[in-house]
Write a protein that holds these residues in place. Structure first.
Motif, PDB file in Angstrom:
ATOM      1  N   ASN A  88       1.737   4.285  -9.565  1.00 40.66           N
ATOM      2  CA  ASN A  88       0.408   3.673  -9.821  1.00 40.66           C
ATOM      3  C   ASN A  88       0.416   2.258 -10.387  1.00 40.66           C
ATOM      4  N   GLU A  89       1.312   2.074 -11.466  1.00 38.92           N
ATOM      5  CA  GLU A  89       1.488   0.766 -11.766  1.00 38.92           C
ATOM      6  C   GLU A  89       2.157  -0.134 -10.705  1.00 38.92           C
ATOM      7  N   HIS A  90       2.793   0.189 -10.194  1.00 38.65           N
ATOM      8  CA  HIS A  90       3.442  -0.694  -8.979  1.00 38.65           C
ATOM      9  C   HIS A  90       2.229  -1.006  -8.061  1.00 38.65           C
ATOM     10  N   CYS A  94       1.060  -5.131  -7.510  1.00 43.17           N
ATOM     11  CA  CYS A  94       1.227  -5.772  -6.343  1.00 43.17           C
ATOM     12  C   CYS A  94      -0.232  -6.218  -5.940  1.00 43.17           C
ATOM     13  N   ASN A  95      -1.280  -5.471  -6.261  1.00 46.64           N
ATOM     14  CA  ASN A  95      -2.623  -5.811  -5.881  1.00 46.64           C
ATOM     15  C   ASN A  95      -3.080  -7.129  -6.748  1.00 46.64           C
ATOM     16  N   ARG A  96      -3.033  -7.203  -7.931  1.00 45.56           N
ATOM     17  CA  ARG A  96      -2.892  -8.521  -8.777  1.00 45.56           C
ATOM     18  C   ARG A  96      -2.298  -9.553  -8.305  1.00 45.56           C
ATOM     19  N   ALA A  97      -1.026  -9.305  -7.833  1.00 42.82           N
ATOM     20  CA  ALA A  97       0.032 -10.445  -7.388  1.00 42.82           C
ATOM     21  C   ALA A  97      -0.863 -10.970  -6.295  1.00 42.82           C
ATOM     22  N   ARG A  98      -1.402 -10.233  -5.255  1.00 42.69           N
ATOM     23  CA  ARG A  98      -1.843 -10.817  -4.267  1.00 42.69           C
ATOM     24  C   ARG A  98      -3.357 -11.484  -4.560  1.00 42.69           C
ATOM     25  N   ASN A 107      10.385  -3.305   0.008  1.00 39.54           N
ATOM     26  CA  ASN A 107      11.040  -2.496   1.062  1.00 39.54           C
ATOM     27  C   ASN A 107      10.957  -0.970   0.261  1.00 39.54           C
ATOM     28  N   ASP A 108      12.082  -0.185   1.088  1.00 36.13           N
ATOM     29  CA  ASP A 108      12.196   1.316   0.362  1.00 36.13           C
ATOM     30  C   ASP A 108      12.746   1.426  -0.853  1.00 36.13           C
ATOM     31  N   ARG A 109      13.349   0.194  -1.236  1.00 30.44           N
ATOM     32  CA  ARG A 109      14.289   0.467  -2.511  1.00 30.44           C
ATOM     33  C   ARG A 109      13.510  -0.502  -3.714  1.00 30.44           C
ATOM     34  N   ARG A 110      12.930  -1.506  -3.591  1.00 27.24           N
ATOM     35  CA  ARG A 110      12.251  -2.214  -4.390  1.00 27.24           C
ATOM     36  C   ARG A 110      11.383  -3.184  -4.021  1.00 27.24           C
ATOM     37  N   THR A 111      10.470  -3.922  -4.825  1.00 22.10           N
ATOM     38  CA  THR A 111       9.509  -4.928  -4.704  1.00 22.10           C
ATOM     39  C   THR A 111       9.826  -6.021  -5.308  1.00 22.10           C
ATOM     40  N   PHE A 112       9.873  -7.461  -4.694  1.00 22.90           N
ATOM     41  CA  PHE A 112      10.101  -8.560  -5.367  1.00 22.90           C
ATOM     42  C   PHE A 112       8.516  -9.440  -5.385  1.00 22.90           C
ATOM     43  N   ILE A 113       8.226  -9.820  -6.421  1.00 23.49           N
ATOM     44  CA  ILE A 113       7.016 -10.719  -6.400  1.00 23.49           C
ATOM     45  C   ILE A 113       7.460 -12.319  -6.482  1.00 23.49           C
ATOM     46  N   GLY A 114       7.211 -12.782  -5.762  1.00 23.82           N
ATOM     47  CA  GLY A 114       7.332 -14.439  -5.929  1.00 23.82           C
ATOM     48  C   GLY A 114       6.452 -15.193  -6.879  1.00 23.82           C
TER      49      GLY A 114
END
Length: 201
Positions: A88-90, A94-98, A107-114
């Motif tokens: 849920n936190e993820h 991600c929604n706030r980042a967008r 990807n299946d392993r992790r998320t990167f936010i630039g």
């Protein structure tokens, strides 16, 4: 939970040695040798491969709930910090980042936010990224040197309470100045990449 940071560095062996001396274990070494990526994981040590022309993509050092990685670079360069989050936190982050017009790469392993501040933020929801989810060893605080104004406010907007232990100071170079670690028995020592490590049992 803040659990991770990553640097590119020409000081691969020296950085590994430093963290081993602080009680970390090396969980993996992945490097390019003769055109292919291969593992050089323990029990291999540097005497087994030091004379080979290996370009290390990643070496991972772990202790408790701390995961530090570093890969070969021609100069020292801070790349990202990482947070261990639930599903849920993820999705909320991600929604706030967008909404903030930050790039989100999953990807299946992790998320990167630039971010536009000279470093990335990793979101990790796999508990196998750490050795133990406990208070035995953890990152209590990071001090980032940044060029941007009001970065802490932006990070709080993105990460909410996850970022309470990340503080920033104005500097000419984007990097980590200091990492305070619980469960790491060091005084004030500086790793080969300029990160001052402070901690105690």
């Amino acid at each position: 939970m803040l659990f991770h940071y990553h640097f590119w560095t020409p000081y691969m062996e020296e950085t590994e040695k430093f963290y081993i001396e602080q009680g970390f274990r090396i969980s993996q070494r992945i490097g390019k040798f003769q055109g292919d990526y291969q593992s050089f994981n323990p029990p291999l040590n540097w005497d087994d491969f030091r004379d080979k022309d290996i370009t290390f993509r990643i070496i991972e050092a772990r202790k408790g709930a701390i995961n530090i990685t570093f890969g070969f670079g021609k100069k020292v360069m801070f790349d990202h910090i990482g947070f261990l989050v639930n599903a849920n936190e993820h999705d909320e982050i991600c929604n706030r980042a967008r909404e903030m017009n930050f790039n989100v790469n999953s990807n299946d392993r992790r998320t990167f936010i630039g971010t536009p501040y000279g470093f990335r933020i990793e979101l990790q929801d796999n508990l196998d990224a750490i050795d133990e989810p406990s208070d035995v060893a953890k990152i209590e605080e990071l001090e980032l040197s940044v060029q941007a104004e009001n970065l802490e406010k932006k990070l709080f907007q993105l990460l909410n309470n996850q970022v309470a232990n990340v503080h920033t100071v104005k500097g000419n170079k984007v990097t980590i100045n200091k990492a305070v670690m619980k469960g790491v028995s060091v005084g004030n020592q500086t790793d080969p990449n300029g990160v001052q490590i402070a901690g105690g049992i």
